[in-house]
Design a protein around this motif. Structure first.
Motif, PDB file in Angstrom:
ATOM      1  N   ASN A   1      -1.977   5.700  -6.903  1.00 43.95           N
ATOM      2  CA  ASN A   1      -0.887   4.740  -7.038  1.00 43.95           C
ATOM      3  C   ASN A   1      -0.882   3.806  -5.820  1.00 43.95           C
ATOM      4  O   ASN A   1      -0.320   4.117  -4.772  1.00 43.95           O
ATOM      5  CB  ASN A   1       0.434   5.504  -7.148  1.00 43.95           C
ATOM      6  N   ASN A   2      -1.522   2.641  -5.986  1.00 45.91           N
ATOM      7  CA  ASN A   2      -1.682   1.707  -4.877  1.00 45.91           C
ATOM      8  C   ASN A   2      -0.346   1.301  -4.235  1.00 45.91           C
ATOM      9  O   ASN A   2      -0.233   1.315  -3.002  1.00 45.91           O
ATOM     10  CB  ASN A   2      -2.384   0.436  -5.365  1.00 45.91           C
ATOM     11  N   GLU A   3       0.633   0.950  -5.062  1.00 45.76           N
ATOM     12  CA  GLU A   3       1.907   0.444  -4.525  1.00 45.76           C
ATOM     13  C   GLU A   3       2.590   1.487  -3.644  1.00 45.76           C
ATOM     14  O   GLU A   3       3.070   1.190  -2.563  1.00 45.76           O
ATOM     15  CB  GLU A   3       2.870   0.011  -5.654  1.00 45.76           C
TER      16      GLU A   3
ATOM     17  N   ALA B   1      -2.228  -3.327   6.796  1.00 46.41           N
ATOM     18  CA  ALA B   1      -2.753  -2.944   5.482  1.00 46.41           C
ATOM     19  C   ALA B   1      -2.684  -4.088   4.476  1.00 46.41           C
ATOM     20  O   ALA B   1      -1.799  -4.954   4.564  1.00 46.41           O
ATOM     21  CB  ALA B   1      -1.964  -1.752   4.952  1.00 46.41           C
ATOM     22  N   LYS B   2      -3.651  -4.095   3.551  1.00 50.59           N
ATOM     23  CA  LYS B   2      -3.654  -5.084   2.464  1.00 50.59           C
ATOM     24  C   LYS B   2      -4.112  -4.379   1.197  1.00 50.59           C
ATOM     25  O   LYS B   2      -4.806  -3.368   1.265  1.00 50.59           O
ATOM     26  CB  LYS B   2      -4.698  -6.167   2.768  1.00 50.59           C
TER      27      LYS B   2
ATOM     28  N   GLU C   1       3.069   1.110   0.389  1.00 51.15           N
ATOM     29  CA  GLU C   1       4.412   1.135   0.969  1.00 51.15           C
ATOM     30  C   GLU C   1       4.480   2.077   2.172  1.00 51.15           C
ATOM     31  O   GLU C   1       5.015   1.748   3.207  1.00 51.15           O
ATOM     32  CB  GLU C   1       5.393   1.596  -0.101  1.00 51.15           C
ATOM     33  N   LYS C   2       3.854   3.247   2.004  1.00 52.85           N
ATOM     34  CA  LYS C   2       3.888   4.239   3.096  1.00 52.85           C
ATOM     35  C   LYS C   2       3.035   3.820   4.288  1.00 52.85           C
ATOM     36  O   LYS C   2       3.383   4.081   5.439  1.00 52.85           O
ATOM     37  CB  LYS C   2       3.389   5.598   2.576  1.00 52.85           C
TER      38      LYS C   2
ATOM     39  N   GLU D   1      -2.463  12.959   6.446  1.00 54.49           N
ATOM     40  CA  GLU D   1      -1.144  13.573   6.654  1.00 54.49           C
ATOM     41  C   GLU D   1      -0.073  12.851   5.845  1.00 54.49           C
ATOM     42  O   GLU D   1       0.796  13.474   5.244  1.00 54.49           O
ATOM     43  CB  GLU D   1      -0.755  13.488   8.131  1.00 54.49           C
ATOM     44  N   LEU D   2      -0.163  11.519   5.841  1.00 55.41           N
ATOM     45  CA  LEU D   2       0.878  10.706   5.206  1.00 55.41           C
ATOM     46  C   LEU D   2       0.777  10.692   3.676  1.00 55.41           C
ATOM     47  O   LEU D   2       1.772  10.832   2.985  1.00 55.41           O
ATOM     48  CB  LEU D   2       0.813   9.263   5.730  1.00 55.41           C
TER      49      LEU D   2
END
Ligand code: ADP
Ligand code: MG
Length: 320
Positions: A236-238, A250-251, A242-243, A273-274
């Protein structure tokens, strides 16, 4: 004291400024590369440092000796492998080395011992008594290096050491050049091959039109243009964007998340981790020296630029 030091070095040929205010400081034991396209002034710098040419202006010292006032002392301190071969094809490897030792007034016993040492260093012991005419291009280059080392110089100049050799042979030569580090020899090499400077050099000066454009270790040069590129494919790119975008540059590019970071190796564990559970794949790429060259000169260091002249040189070397 530096192994090599120049300050505002200038060389003019009838109005053409071949070397333009070059200042360098090269430490003992370093492998230092002058990287630049054909005509950048690399050979001219080597010729000044080896006392074959006088500078128009500025100062140059090699092993602490001034290249103009103490030329003899400089010559004693250095070995040089020219862009063009100077081996005698009709003689054996051993004979070529022996002649060189005589030119440097080495005693017979000393020459004999040193010939064995330098042949071993470049992996040519088994061909010592073969005529150079029968040698491959790579073997000739190795013998040239052995010749340059014959009189025990502290500093070795290598002008385009792998010019015109095929990639495999080139790599093989690099291994021998790397070994000189263990011998404590300072190496100044010139090249227009990016990978060569990248692989061998502790520090690189990029030279263009007679000027040093930028200087540093390969890693420093690459870092200086903005670090590594990380590419992430995820479910899930979005959500991932966001994170990550609050913490990184980031792009979203072509269905991937692309991050520009300082040191990818350190950042990648943090990314896991994220958003670890979201990641399908992750790759990263360091900027290449090609990217560095483009960044600082606004041009591409194209191999084609040099191909034609390389070909002429190879033909001349092979006498065809
Ligand atoms: N002896 C010379 N006389 C006139 N021009 C020269 C001479 N040697 C070199 N040049 C010029 O100086 C510039 C730098 O040449 P060089 O040092 O051979 O570059 P590189 O080794 O980086 O290819 C080039 O423009 C070249 O044509
Ligand atoms: Mg040259």
């Amino acid at each position: 004291m530096f192994a090599i030091e120049t300050k505002n070095l200038v060389k003019e040929f009838n109005g053409l400024i071949a070397v333009n205010n070059v200042s360098l400081k090269i430490k003992y034991g370093e492998i230092f590369a002058l990287l630049g396209p054909n005509g950048a002034g690399k050979t001219t710098i080597i010729n000044i440092l080896s006392t074959l040419l006088k500078p128009t202006k500025g100062m140059a010292k090699v092993n602490g000796y001034d290249v103009v006032r103490e030329a003899y002392k400089v010559r004693e301190s250095i070995g040089i492998v020219f862009q063009e071969s100077i081996l005698d094809d009709r003689l054996t490897a051993r004979e070529n080395l022996d002649i060189h030792g005589r030119l440097y007034h080495m005693e017979k016993e000393e020459r004999k011992k040193r010939i064995e040492e330098v042949l071993k260093m470049v992996g040519l012991k088994h061909r010592a008594d073969d005529i150079v005419k029968t040698f491959s291009g790579g073997m000739r280059r190795r013998l040239e290096i052995a010749r340059g080392l014959m009189h025990n110089p502290k500093i070795l100049f290598l002008d385009e050491p792998t010019l015109g050799l095929d990639p495999q042979t080139r790599r093989h030569i690099w291994e021998y050049i790397e070994k000189l580090r263990e011998e404590g020899i300072t190496v100044l090499l010139t090249t227009h091959y990016m990978e060569e400077a990248d692989y061998l050099a502790d520090r690189i000066a990029i030279i263009d039109k007679g000027k040093i454009v930028v200087e540093g270790s390969p890693a420093e040069l690459k870092d200086s243009i903005g670090g590594d590129i990380i590419k992430i494919a995820c479910k899930n790119n979005e959500k991932v964007f966001e994170k990550l975008s609050s913490k990184f540059d980031a792009k979203i590019v072509d269905e991937h998340i692309v991050l520009k970071v300082k040191e990818a190796e350190k950042v990648i564990p943090k990314i896991f981790e994220l958003v670890g559970e979201e990641i399908n794949s992750i790759t990263y790429k360091e900027p290449s020296l090609e990217d560095v060259f483009i960044h600082y000169t606004g041009r591409i260091l194209r191999e084609e630029e040099t191909k034609e002249s390389d070909l002429l040189k190879i033909k001349r070397r092979m006498r065809i």
